[in-house]
Design an enzyme around this catalytic site. Structure first.
Site, PDB file in Angstrom:
ATOM      1  N   HIS A 233      -2.517   7.000  -0.838  1.00 13.40           N
ATOM      2  CA  HIS A 233      -3.491   7.613   0.081  1.00 13.40           C
ATOM      3  C   HIS A 233      -2.967   8.265   1.349  1.00 13.40           C
ATOM      4  CE1 HIS A 233      -6.713   4.872  -1.956  1.00 13.40           C
ATOM      5  NE2 HIS A 233      -6.362   5.902  -2.708  1.00 13.40           N
TER       6      HIS A 233
ATOM      7  N   HIS B 235       0.853  -1.200   0.000  1.00  7.60           N
ATOM      8  CA  HIS B 235       0.000   0.000   0.000  1.00  7.60           C
ATOM      9  C   HIS B 235       0.890   1.251   0.000  1.00  7.60           C
ATOM     10  CE1 HIS B 235      -3.213   2.724   0.507  1.00  7.60           C
ATOM     11  NE2 HIS B 235      -3.893   2.149   1.484  1.00  7.60           N
TER      12      HIS B 235
ATOM     13  N   TYR C 292      -0.547   7.355   3.443  1.00  6.25           N
ATOM     14  CA  TYR C 292       0.019   6.522   4.506  1.00  6.25           C
ATOM     15  C   TYR C 292       1.551   6.502   4.403  1.00  6.25           C
ATOM     16  CZ  TYR C 292      -4.876   5.631   5.170  1.00  6.25           C
ATOM     17  OH  TYR C 292      -6.227   5.817   5.388  1.00  6.25           O
TER      18      TYR C 292
HETATM   19  C1  LIG Z   1     -15.068   1.823   2.504  1.00  7.20           C
HETATM   20  C2  LIG Z   1     -13.785   2.068   1.767  1.00  7.20           C
HETATM   21  C3  LIG Z   1     -12.617   1.543   2.257  1.00  7.20           C
HETATM   22  C4  LIG Z   1     -11.408   1.718   1.556  1.00  7.20           C
HETATM   23  N1  LIG Z   1     -10.274   1.117   2.019  1.00  7.20           N
HETATM   24  C5  LIG Z   1      -9.142   1.133   1.285  1.00  7.20           C
HETATM   25  C6  LIG Z   1      -8.006   0.375   1.673  1.00  7.20           C
HETATM   26  O1  LIG Z   1      -8.008  -0.344   2.672  1.00  7.20           O
HETATM   27  N2  LIG Z   1      -6.907   0.472   0.893  1.00  7.20           N
HETATM   28  C7  LIG Z   1      -6.854   1.244  -0.228  1.00  7.20           C
HETATM   29  O2  LIG Z   1      -5.824   1.292  -0.902  1.00  7.20           O
HETATM   30  N3  LIG Z   1      -7.941   1.943  -0.631  1.00  7.20           N
HETATM   31  C8  LIG Z   1      -9.071   1.888   0.071  1.00  7.20           C
HETATM   32  N4  LIG Z   1     -10.193   2.543  -0.376  1.00  7.20           N
HETATM   33  C9  LIG Z   1     -10.181   3.143  -1.708  1.00  7.20           C
HETATM   34  C10 LIG Z   1     -10.746   2.150  -2.730  1.00  7.20           C
HETATM   35  O3  LIG Z   1      -9.903   1.010  -2.868  1.00  7.20           O
HETATM   36  C11 LIG Z   1     -10.924   2.800  -4.118  1.00  7.20           C
HETATM   37  O4  LIG Z   1      -9.689   3.188  -4.635  1.00  7.20           O
HETATM   38  C12 LIG Z   1     -11.864   3.987  -4.040  1.00  7.20           C
HETATM   39  O5  LIG Z   1     -13.069   3.647  -3.377  1.00  7.20           O
HETATM   40  C13 LIG Z   1     -12.206   4.532  -5.412  1.00  7.20           C
HETATM   41  O6  LIG Z   1     -12.730   3.503  -6.229  1.00  7.20           O
HETATM   42  P1  LIG Z   1     -14.325   3.346  -6.468  1.00  7.20           P
HETATM   43  O7  LIG Z   1     -14.777   4.615  -7.120  1.00  7.20           O
HETATM   44  O8  LIG Z   1     -14.420   2.134  -7.365  1.00  7.20           O
HETATM   45  O9  LIG Z   1     -14.964   3.125  -5.129  1.00  7.20           O
HETATM   46  C14 LIG Z   1     -11.393   2.446   0.345  1.00  7.20           C
HETATM   47  C15 LIG Z   1     -12.571   3.005  -0.119  1.00  7.20           C
HETATM   48  C16 LIG Z   1     -13.760   2.814   0.556  1.00  7.20           C
HETATM   49  C17 LIG Z   1     -15.028   3.396  -0.009  1.00  7.20           C
END
Ligand SMILES: Cc1cc2nc3c(=O)[nH]c(=O)nc-3n(C[C@H](O)[C@H](O)[C@H](O)COP(=O)(O)O)c2cc1C
Length: 378
Positions: A192, A189, A194
């Site tokens: 974002h 990871h 981190y």
């Molecule tokens: C509830 C939730 C939890 C997420 N947790 C993570 C995570 O653990 N690791 C990560 O890299 N991104 C995380 N994300 C980001 C998602 O992996 C993704 O990149 C983001 O939701 C945008 O894609 P989407 O439009 O298909 O939802 C999270 C997003 C949501 C909504």
């Protein structure tokens, strides 16, 4: 999905690019709709729970790729309540039945390994110590994803140069543990805001040693982790997630295009399974905004499998594949709310709406495993 063509009422079959097979190195994927990593905060006490067996197996298809939620690499890696870890024997054992369930249905399962760095509070840290980071610059309080509560962060402690190899080693051990738990590979990871992203981005990294300053120096930590993990479990089993354009958690960069490109080019020498990049349109958490920037230069520079994520639906996911902007597409919120997302894409069926209010609540069922399958929505 063996079938990559959907029946249409007029009897014609339509070719669906997202549902065509794809060979990702040693993994033969039957389609290109990937479960994005999704933190769900239901791993009580940082231990994966039996209810995750149902959650992940609901989202498994034969030959489909799933990426597990962000999973802590060590006892300093946590910054949220009830997120899973993979540094203890108990956690590794707890992951096993979850991974087995995914494999029983023919899925390919990668574990996202994570360290939050300064996105933490002393209450999440061993002995109430300060969180670690590349910097000692504090993060200002942030509105939580529920839009109501405010998260407070403890000012971080800047890692000394000679402590850094130990953190690299934590990622290496976490990758080893993930393989021990049965995962097919790990996704590092690096996105974002981190720890890894904190090192890469010039808004955060203010170091004066060889982990700070130039682009090359800021990316050194990330690449050392990639190298250590590759040496431990093999390049075929390693992916990395990056979000050069995002500035979540006050982790932005003054030249994200150059950062993304430098990483794409540097990653080539390790021959990893995939590079997973978050679209620039996801600059703000949870919101899709159109923007002129694009991942295409990174897609062109990176020689392995290129995965994209961020605001994709069926239509633009298909377009990304057809236009060769991506090999595979990760879906977050749509897959969360639609356990049978590949089938729905195949049939061009309507989708369940996701409920933000239950993204991070801790109920083992509600908002987690109770989103209906197509058969039961009619
Ligand atoms: C509830 C939730 C939890 C997420 N947790 C993570 C995570 O653990 N690791 C990560 O890299 N991104 C995380 N994300 C980001 C998602 O992996 C993704 O990149 C983001 O939701 C945008 O894609 P989407 O439009 O298909 O939802 C999270 C997003 C949501 C909504």
């Amino acid at each position: 999905m063996e079938n990559n063509a959907a029946e249409f009422p007029d009897g014609k079959q339509q070719h669906i690019p997202l549902l065509t097979p794809y060979k990702m190195g040693i993994f033969q994927l039957s389609h290109r709709v990937v479960l994005a990593p999704l933190t769900r905060q239901r791993s009580y006490g940082n231990v994966p729970q039996p209810h995750a067996i149902l959650y992940y197996s609901q989202r498994t298809t034969k030959g489909g790729l799933l990426i597990a939620e962000a999973t802590g690499v060590s006892d300093t890696a946590q910054g949220y309540k009830d997120t899973p870890g993979i540094w203890t024997k108990e956690q590794v054992e707890a992951w096993k039945p979850i991974v087995n369930a995914v494999h029983a249905k023919g899925g390919v399962f990668f574990c996202q390994i994570w360290h939050v760095g300064r996105v933490s509070h002393k209450d999440f840290q061993p002995n109430g110590q300060a969180p670690i980071s590349c910097t000692d610059k504090p993060l200002t309080p942030q509105i939580r994803a529920n839009g109501v509560d405010v998260a407070q962060f403890t000012p971080p402690r800047r890692l000394t140069t000679d402590e850094i190899p130990q953190i690299v080693n934590d990622f290496r051990l976490a990758a080893r543990n993930a393989i021990e738990a049965g995962f097919d590979g790990v996704e590092i990871h690096g996105a974002h805001g981190y720890l890894i992203d904190q090192f890469m981005k010039d808004q955060v990294n203010d170091r004066t040693d060889h982990y700070g300053g130039s682009l090359e120096n800021r990316c050194r930590f990330a690449l050392e982790i990639v190298e250590a993990v590759v040496n431990e479990i093999g390049a075929d089993r390693v992916g990395i997630r990056l979000s050069p354009f995002a500035s979540y958690m006050e982790s932005g960069d003054s030249n994200p295009g150059a950062l993304g490109l430098y990483m794409a080019e540097s990653l080539n020498k390790y021959g990893i399974a995939y590079s997973h990049m978050v679209e620039p349109r996801m600059k703000t958490v949870g919101e899709k905004t159109e923007c002129p920037e694009s991942l295409v230069p990174m897609r062109k520079a990176f020689k392995g499998t290129f995965m994209v994520a961020g605001g994709y639906d069926r239509g633009d996911g298909n377009e990304a594949v057809v236009e060769d902007r991506a090999d595979v597409v990760a879906y977050g919120r749509l897959f969360l709310a639609n356990p049978d997302l590949p089938t729905r894409f195949e049939l061009d069926a309507s989708l369940n709406k996701y409920n933000r209010d239950t993204f991070y609540t801790s109920d083992p069922v509600v908002g987690y495993t109770d989103y209906p399958f197509l058969e039961t929505t009619a």
